[in-house]
Design a protein around this motif. Structure first.
Motif, PDB file in Angstrom:
ATOM      1  N   SER A  94       0.729  -1.053  -0.313  1.00 18.34           N
ATOM      2  CA  SER A  94       0.029   0.028  -0.100  1.00 18.34           C
ATOM      3  C   SER A  94       0.968   1.176   0.161  1.00 18.34           C
ATOM      4  N   SER A  95       0.598   1.856  -0.747  1.00 14.79           N
ATOM      5  CA  SER A  95       1.041   3.476  -0.770  1.00 14.79           C
ATOM      6  C   SER A  95       1.464   4.464   0.317  1.00 14.79           C
ATOM      7  N   ARG A  96       0.544   3.496   1.777  1.00 10.53           N
ATOM      8  CA  ARG A  96       0.632   4.549   3.195  1.00 10.53           C
ATOM      9  C   ARG A  96       1.853   3.424   3.448  1.00 10.53           C
ATOM     10  N   GLN A  97       2.029   2.401   3.236  1.00 13.38           N
ATOM     11  CA  GLN A  97       3.424   1.820   4.061  1.00 13.38           C
ATOM     12  C   GLN A  97       4.508   2.004   2.843  1.00 13.38           C
ATOM     13  N   MET A  98       4.393   3.365   1.950  1.00 11.33           N
ATOM     14  CA  MET A  98       6.430   3.532   2.080  1.00 11.33           C
ATOM     15  C   MET A  98       6.035   4.596   2.791  1.00 11.33           C
ATOM     16  N   TYR A  99       5.652   5.485   3.759  1.00  8.43           N
ATOM     17  CA  TYR A  99       6.161   6.929   4.605  1.00  8.43           C
ATOM     18  C   TYR A  99       6.349   6.046   5.827  1.00  8.43           C
ATOM     19  N   GLU A 100       6.440   4.471   5.932  1.00  6.75           N
ATOM     20  CA  GLU A 100       7.040   3.906   7.274  1.00  6.75           C
ATOM     21  C   GLU A 100       8.880   4.266   6.753  1.00  6.75           C
ATOM     22  N   PRO A 101       9.360   4.669   7.402  1.00  8.52           N
ATOM     23  CA  PRO A 101      10.361   5.252   7.890  1.00  8.52           C
ATOM     24  C   PRO A 101      11.745   4.121   7.757  1.00  8.52           C
ATOM     25  N   ASP A 102      10.982   2.909   8.368  1.00  6.82           N
ATOM     26  CA  ASP A 102      11.923   1.651   8.894  1.00  6.82           C
ATOM     27  C   ASP A 102      11.406   0.540   7.648  1.00  6.82           C
ATOM     28  N   LEU A 103      10.800   0.663   6.625  1.00  9.96           N
ATOM     29  CA  LEU A 103      10.517   0.197   5.365  1.00  9.96           C
ATOM     30  C   LEU A 103      11.491  -0.800   4.640  1.00  9.96           C
ATOM     31  N   ILE A 104      12.764  -0.061   4.599  1.00 11.38           N
ATOM     32  CA  ILE A 104      13.231  -1.667   4.344  1.00 11.38           C
ATOM     33  C   ILE A 104      14.308  -2.252   4.923  1.00 11.38           C
ATOM     34  N   GLU A 105      14.756  -1.509   6.239  1.00 11.72           N
ATOM     35  CA  GLU A 105      15.526  -2.351   7.687  1.00 11.72           C
ATOM     36  C   GLU A 105      14.294  -3.211   7.753  1.00 11.72           C
ATOM     37  N   LEU A 106      12.901  -2.985   7.907  1.00 11.95           N
ATOM     38  CA  LEU A 106      11.946  -4.021   8.007  1.00 11.95           C
ATOM     39  C   LEU A 106      12.197  -5.468   7.133  1.00 11.95           C
ATOM     40  N   MET A 107      11.928  -5.007   6.017  1.00 12.97           N
ATOM     41  CA  MET A 107      11.873  -5.394   4.448  1.00 12.97           C
ATOM     42  C   MET A 107      13.749  -6.897   5.070  1.00 12.97           C
ATOM     43  N   THR A 108      13.947  -6.030   5.132  1.00 15.14           N
ATOM     44  CA  THR A 108      16.380  -6.946   5.113  1.00 15.14           C
ATOM     45  C   THR A 108      15.730  -7.544   6.291  1.00 15.14           C
ATOM     46  N   GLN A 109      15.301  -6.752   7.303  1.00 14.25           N
ATOM     47  CA  GLN A 109      14.897  -8.058   8.803  1.00 14.25           C
ATOM     48  C   GLN A 109      14.019  -9.354   8.173  1.00 14.25           C
ATOM     49  N   ILE A 110      13.088  -9.144   7.433  1.00 14.47           N
ATOM     50  CA  ILE A 110      12.142 -10.121   7.338  1.00 14.47           C
ATOM     51  C   ILE A 110      12.636 -11.058   6.248  1.00 14.47           C
TER      52      ILE A 110
ATOM     53  N   LYS B 176      15.491   2.285  -3.561  1.00 13.64           N
ATOM     54  CA  LYS B 176      16.317   1.028  -1.904  1.00 13.64           C
ATOM     55  C   LYS B 176      15.959  -0.112  -2.147  1.00 13.64           C
ATOM     56  N   LEU B 177      14.616  -0.284  -2.723  1.00 11.73           N
ATOM     57  CA  LEU B 177      14.033  -1.957  -2.589  1.00 11.73           C
ATOM     58  C   LEU B 177      14.828  -2.185  -3.956  1.00 11.73           C
ATOM     59  N   LYS B 178      15.286  -2.332  -5.463  1.00 12.37           N
ATOM     60  CA  LYS B 178      15.894  -2.577  -6.142  1.00 12.37           C
ATOM     61  C   LYS B 178      17.628  -2.314  -5.363  1.00 12.37           C
ATOM     62  N   GLY B 179      17.984  -2.551  -4.873  1.00 17.99           N
ATOM     63  CA  GLY B 179      19.069  -2.430  -4.793  1.00 17.99           C
ATOM     64  C   GLY B 179      19.538  -3.445  -2.967  1.00 17.99           C
ATOM     65  N   ILE B 180      18.148  -3.836  -2.488  1.00 11.17           N
ATOM     66  CA  ILE B 180      18.214  -4.700  -1.847  1.00 11.17           C
ATOM     67  C   ILE B 180      18.071  -6.247  -2.732  1.00 11.17           C
ATOM     68  N   GLY B 181      17.528  -5.842  -3.728  1.00  8.49           N
ATOM     69  CA  GLY B 181      17.892  -7.182  -5.075  1.00  8.49           C
ATOM     70  C   GLY B 181      15.738  -7.589  -5.093  1.00  8.49           C
ATOM     71  N   VAL B 182      15.016  -6.814  -4.512  1.00  9.26           N
ATOM     72  CA  VAL B 182      13.448  -6.551  -4.641  1.00  9.26           C
ATOM     73  C   VAL B 182      13.339  -6.326  -6.284  1.00  9.26           C
ATOM     74  N   SER B 183      12.333  -6.760  -6.763  1.00  5.27           N
ATOM     75  CA  SER B 183      12.403  -5.907  -8.268  1.00  5.27           C
ATOM     76  C   SER B 183      10.414  -5.761  -7.497  1.00  5.27           C
ATOM     77  N   ILE B 184      10.140  -5.074  -8.808  1.00  4.11           N
ATOM     78  CA  ILE B 184       9.163  -3.935  -9.001  1.00  4.11           C
ATOM     79  C   ILE B 184       7.917  -3.482 -10.114  1.00  4.11           C
TER      80      ILE B 184
END
Ligand code: C2E
Ligand code: CA
Ligand code: CA
Ligand code: CA
Length: 272
Positions: free
Chosen positions: A119-135, A167-175
């Motif tokens: 959701s676009s709303r999740q984009m505003y979470e400051p730690d989204l990339i960290e969260l993604m990496t952690q998951i 940043k998402l691309k940077g950790i290898g995730v596609s869009i």
């Protein structure tokens, strides 16, 4: 400090004064559903049109309500987005989808793509990339098989979206751009965003067999995708006729009831 206390007091008095609105009620129920693990994911298969090969799944949420049974995301996701509950729900979805991908991969030794709606709303979470990496680390999901589906509404904040997607691309995730062609955005973002795939919205597919305008729009979207070196997937494919047309137009991939309904993880296992 005194003022704050008074305001807080007022807030509680107000809450007691007025009976819980439907919204407050739904908020509590969704919160509880999350704590009680009442959400489930179903998975809809995606296929390469030319080779007919199974290439991946899209994870779709359902609320398995103890009394009402399975509830459609259309009945609670828009609300969850409005009140911010999409953030913890979206986190659960990501974790669950990655966990499931790893289970399939360990069991069948086969990899395929897992698409997750963001959701676009999740984009505003400051730690989204960290969260993604952690998951990704926690579940052992290979980021190269994870795809995030975003809608054109993320272009409301171009700078933020460009930064986040990079940043998402940077950790290898596609869009992937979901519901492509239905947003109010300009096509300029296609130049700046690191996109891998566009997903033709099903409103253009619905009448594809007899609507000349839809045929021209779909052909044009496919040509656009091919020229920009993007994969093109059509969603909402409900008939063989639609699939044949899409194949004639050079569309790469397809998803829809004709090819497979959203189904449980166990059912997907039979397709692998
Ligand atoms: P979407 O991302 O566009 O997902 C595709 C929707 O089309 C799904 O509805 C799917 O079941 C449905 N569909 C698939 N094939 C066909 C077909 O051939 N014909 C027709 N008529 N429909 C088809 P669903 O699962 O009810 O999800 C509705 C929407 O809820 C999704 O639309 C998405 O916007 C949202 N959603 C679902 N799961 C999540 C999630 O985990 N996170 C977020 N943020 N949104 C979600
Ligand atoms: Ca989607
Ligand atoms: Ca869609
Ligand atoms: Ca949609």
């Amino acid at each position: 400090a005194k003022n704050q206390g008074e305001n807080l007091y007022q807030f509680y008095v107000k809450e007691n004064e007025y009976p819980a609105t439907e919204h407050v009620d739904l908020y509590r129920k969704l919160r509880k559903a999350l704590d009680n693990n009442e959400f489930v994911l179903v998975y809809q298969p995606q296929y390469d049109i030319a080779s007919k090969e199974f290439i991946g799944v899209e994870a779709l949420i359902r609320w398995n309500h103890p009394e009402k049974g399975l509830i459609s995301p259309l009945q609670f996701i828009p609300f969850a987005e409005e009140v911010g509950l999409i953030v913890p729900i979206g986190k659960w979805v990501l974790h669950e989808a990655c966990k499931q991908w790893r289970l399939w991969m360990d069991h069948f030794g086969r990899t395929f793509k897992m698409s997750v709606n963001l959701s676009s709303r999740q984009m505003y979470e400051p730690d989204l990339i960290e969260l993604m990496t952690q998951i990704l680390n926690e579940t052992g999901m290979d980021p190269h098989y994870l795809e995030i589906e975003v809608t054109e509404s993320i272009t409301m904040n171009l700078d933020r979206a460009t930064m986040l997607l990079s940043k998402l691309k940077g950790i290898g995730v596609s869009i992937s751009i979901d519901d492509f062609g239905t947003g109010f955005s300009s096509l300029a973002y296609l130049k700046n965003f690191p996109i891998d795939r566009i997903k033709i919205d099903r409103t253009f597919i619905k009448d594809l067999s007899n609507d000349i305008s839809d045929q021209n729009i779909v052909k044009t979207i496919i040509a656009l995708g091919i020229n920009l070196n993007l994969k093109v997937i059509a969603e909402g494919v409900e008939s063989e006729e639609q699939l044949t047309l899409l194949n004639d137009y050079g569309c790469h991939e397809a998803q829809g009831y004709f090819l497979g309904l959203p189904m449980s993880a166990d059912h997907i296992a039979k397709l692998i």
